[in-house]
Scaffold this motif. Structure first.
Motif, short mmCIF file in Angstrom:
data_model
loop_
_atom_site.label_atom_id
_atom_site.label_comp_id
_atom_site.label_asym_id
_atom_site.label_seq_id
_atom_site.Cartn_x
_atom_site.Cartn_y
_atom_site.Cartn_z
N SER A 257 0.85 -1.19 0.00
CA SER A 257 0.00 0.00 0.00
C SER A 257 0.88 1.23 0.00
CB SER A 257 -0.92 0.01 1.22
OG SER A 257 -0.16 0.27 2.40
N MET A 258 0.30 2.38 -0.35
CA MET A 258 1.07 3.61 -0.29
C MET A 258 1.48 3.91 1.15
SD MET A 258 2.30 5.30 -2.76
CE MET A 258 1.22 4.69 -4.06
N GLY A 259 0.67 3.47 2.10
CA GLY A 259 1.04 3.61 3.50
C GLY A 259 2.28 2.81 3.86
N ASP A 260 2.41 1.59 3.29
CA ASP A 260 3.62 0.80 3.53
C ASP A 260 4.85 1.57 3.07
OD1 ASP A 260 2.18 -1.41 4.50
OD2 ASP A 260 1.95 -2.25 2.48
N HIS B 210 13.15 18.11 3.42
CA HIS B 210 12.46 18.34 2.15
C HIS B 210 12.31 16.98 1.47
CE1 HIS B 210 13.29 22.55 2.74
NE2 HIS B 210 14.58 22.43 2.52
N LEU B 211 11.29 16.85 0.64
CA LEU B 211 11.09 15.61 -0.12
C LEU B 211 10.79 15.95 -1.56
CD1 LEU B 211 10.60 12.57 -0.50
CD2 LEU B 211 8.28 12.89 0.36
N CYS B 212 11.57 15.35 -2.46
CA CYS B 212 11.32 15.47 -3.90
C CYS B 212 11.06 14.07 -4.42
CB CYS B 212 12.53 16.09 -4.60
SG CYS B 212 12.39 16.12 -6.40
N GLY B 213 9.85 13.83 -4.89
CA GLY B 213 9.50 12.52 -5.41
C GLY B 213 9.02 12.61 -6.84
N LEU B 214 9.50 11.69 -7.67
CA LEU B 214 9.11 11.66 -9.07
C LEU B 214 8.25 10.43 -9.31
CD1 LEU B 214 11.24 12.62 -12.13
CD2 LEU B 214 9.92 10.50 -12.18
N GLN C 128 2.80 12.63 -1.51
CA GLN C 128 1.43 13.03 -1.17
C GLN C 128 0.95 12.31 0.09
OE1 GLN C 128 -1.24 13.35 -4.87
NE2 GLN C 128 0.67 12.52 -5.72
N TRP C 129 1.27 11.03 0.22
CA TRP C 129 0.89 10.29 1.42
C TRP C 129 1.55 10.93 2.64
CZ3 TRP C 129 3.05 7.93 5.56
CH2 TRP C 129 2.22 7.10 6.34
N MET C 130 2.82 11.27 2.52
CA MET C 130 3.53 11.88 3.64
C MET C 130 2.89 13.21 4.03
SD MET C 130 6.24 10.11 4.80
CE MET C 130 7.40 11.35 5.41
N ALA C 131 2.55 14.03 3.05
CA ALA C 131 1.97 15.34 3.33
C ALA C 131 0.62 15.23 4.03
CB ALA C 131 1.82 16.14 2.04
N ARG D 94 6.93 15.67 9.34
CA ARG D 94 8.24 15.19 8.90
C ARG D 94 8.74 15.93 7.66
NH1 ARG D 94 9.57 10.56 11.71
NH2 ARG D 94 11.68 11.31 11.21
N LEU D 95 7.89 16.78 7.08
CA LEU D 95 8.24 17.46 5.84
C LEU D 95 8.46 18.95 6.07
CD1 LEU D 95 5.70 15.89 3.32
CD2 LEU D 95 8.05 15.18 3.79
N ASN D 96 9.45 19.47 5.37
CA ASN D 96 9.66 20.91 5.33
C ASN D 96 8.99 21.47 4.08
OD1 ASN D 96 10.55 23.53 5.39
ND2 ASN D 96 12.67 23.02 5.88
N ARG D 97 9.52 21.09 2.91
CA ARG D 97 8.90 21.45 1.64
C ARG D 97 8.80 20.20 0.77
NH1 ARG D 97 9.12 27.24 -0.52
NH2 ARG D 97 8.94 28.43 1.42
#
Length: 258
Positions: A69-72, A90-94, A102-105, A111-114
């Motif tokens: 799952s995206m949660g995993d 910061h997190l940059c995901g492609l 998006q799940w993290m946000a 846990r995220l800055n930008r």
């Protein structure tokens, strides 16, 4: 290259760049691994503490034969940050990495800055399309689909000009385990953040590839229009914008993080 052992599972990771600088996690796409970001790293390492890792099911990280799952995938990232003693980054995901972003946000915004969401989507299309791919990979592995995948990822001009780079990415796809690819495909099949994007409070940049066939521009436009205050940049690339245009990608990312 080092490994983390978390709850009995192994995750390969790499940290480079300015050790005391702001932490930036780079999260790769389905079917690749941390080396996907190789072209981008030289443009960022002088100012940021870069953290790359092989996601569950990819590279040399754990690849259980299961439905993910995206949660995993998101909790894997939280555990990696905990193990590296990084409380916020910061997190940059492609593509897939942007879905994890998006799940993290939505589930771990502290846990995220930008957040940078590149060539991604909030909903990855009809279940039947994923079911067909999952069935094919379970039957024959990832090698038979690798050519079609990279053809859809890169523009014709880039494929013609840099065949060695395209071949490098193709190898990543072909070497991804069938269990890891199908498990992750299940996570992407079942994901739908479209109705939750308005709740994202993390400052966000959406990177769109004008010639992206895998996550068309309108999918990125939807994300940018629904996340409050989101910024947007459009690059003249296909799906793998960080590989096709690393200098432009890095410049946009650096401006946003500054």
């Amino acid at each position: 290259m080092p490994f983390l052992h978390i709850a009995g599972e192994r995750f390969r990771y790499e940290t480079t760049g300015l050790r005391k600088g702001p932490a930036l996690v780079l999260a790769h796409s389905l079917g690749t691994r941390l080396e996907m970001w190789d072209a981008l790293v030289p443009h960022l390492a002088h100012r940021l503490h870069l953290i790359r890792f092989d996601a569950r099911g990819h590279g040399r990280s754990a690849a259980p034969d299961a439905v993910y799952s995206m949660g995993d995938l998101g909790r894997d990232l939280i555990n990696i940050l905990d193990a590296l003693d990084v409380p916020q980054a910061h997190l940059c995901g492609l593509s897939l990495g942007g879905m994890v972003g998006q799940w993290m946000a939505l589930n771990a915004p502290q846990r995220l800055n930008r957040l940078v969401l590149a060539n991604t989507t909030a909903h990855a299309g009809p279940h039947r399309l994923w079911e067909g791919r999952i069935k094919a990979v379970r039957k024959a592995g990832t090698a038979p689909i690798a050519d079609a995948v990279v053809e859809s990822w890169f523009t014709p001009a880039f494929r013609q000009a840099t065949p060695a780079e395209v071949a490098r990415v193709r190898t990543m796809v072909a070497e991804t385990s069938a269990a890891g690819y199908t498990g992750t495909s299940c996570a992407m099949r079942d994901m739908d953040f479209r109705h939750d994007l308005s709740h994202v409070g993390t400052p966000t940049l959406v990177v769109i590839g004008a010639q992206d066939r895998s996550t068309p521009p309108e999918w990125g436009e939807l994300i940018a229009s629904h996340i409050p205050g989101a910024q947007k940049v459009v690059l003249d690339t296909g799906h793998m914008s960080a590989i096709e245009a690393p200098e432009a990608f890095a410049a946009a990312l650096t401006r946003f993080l500054a």
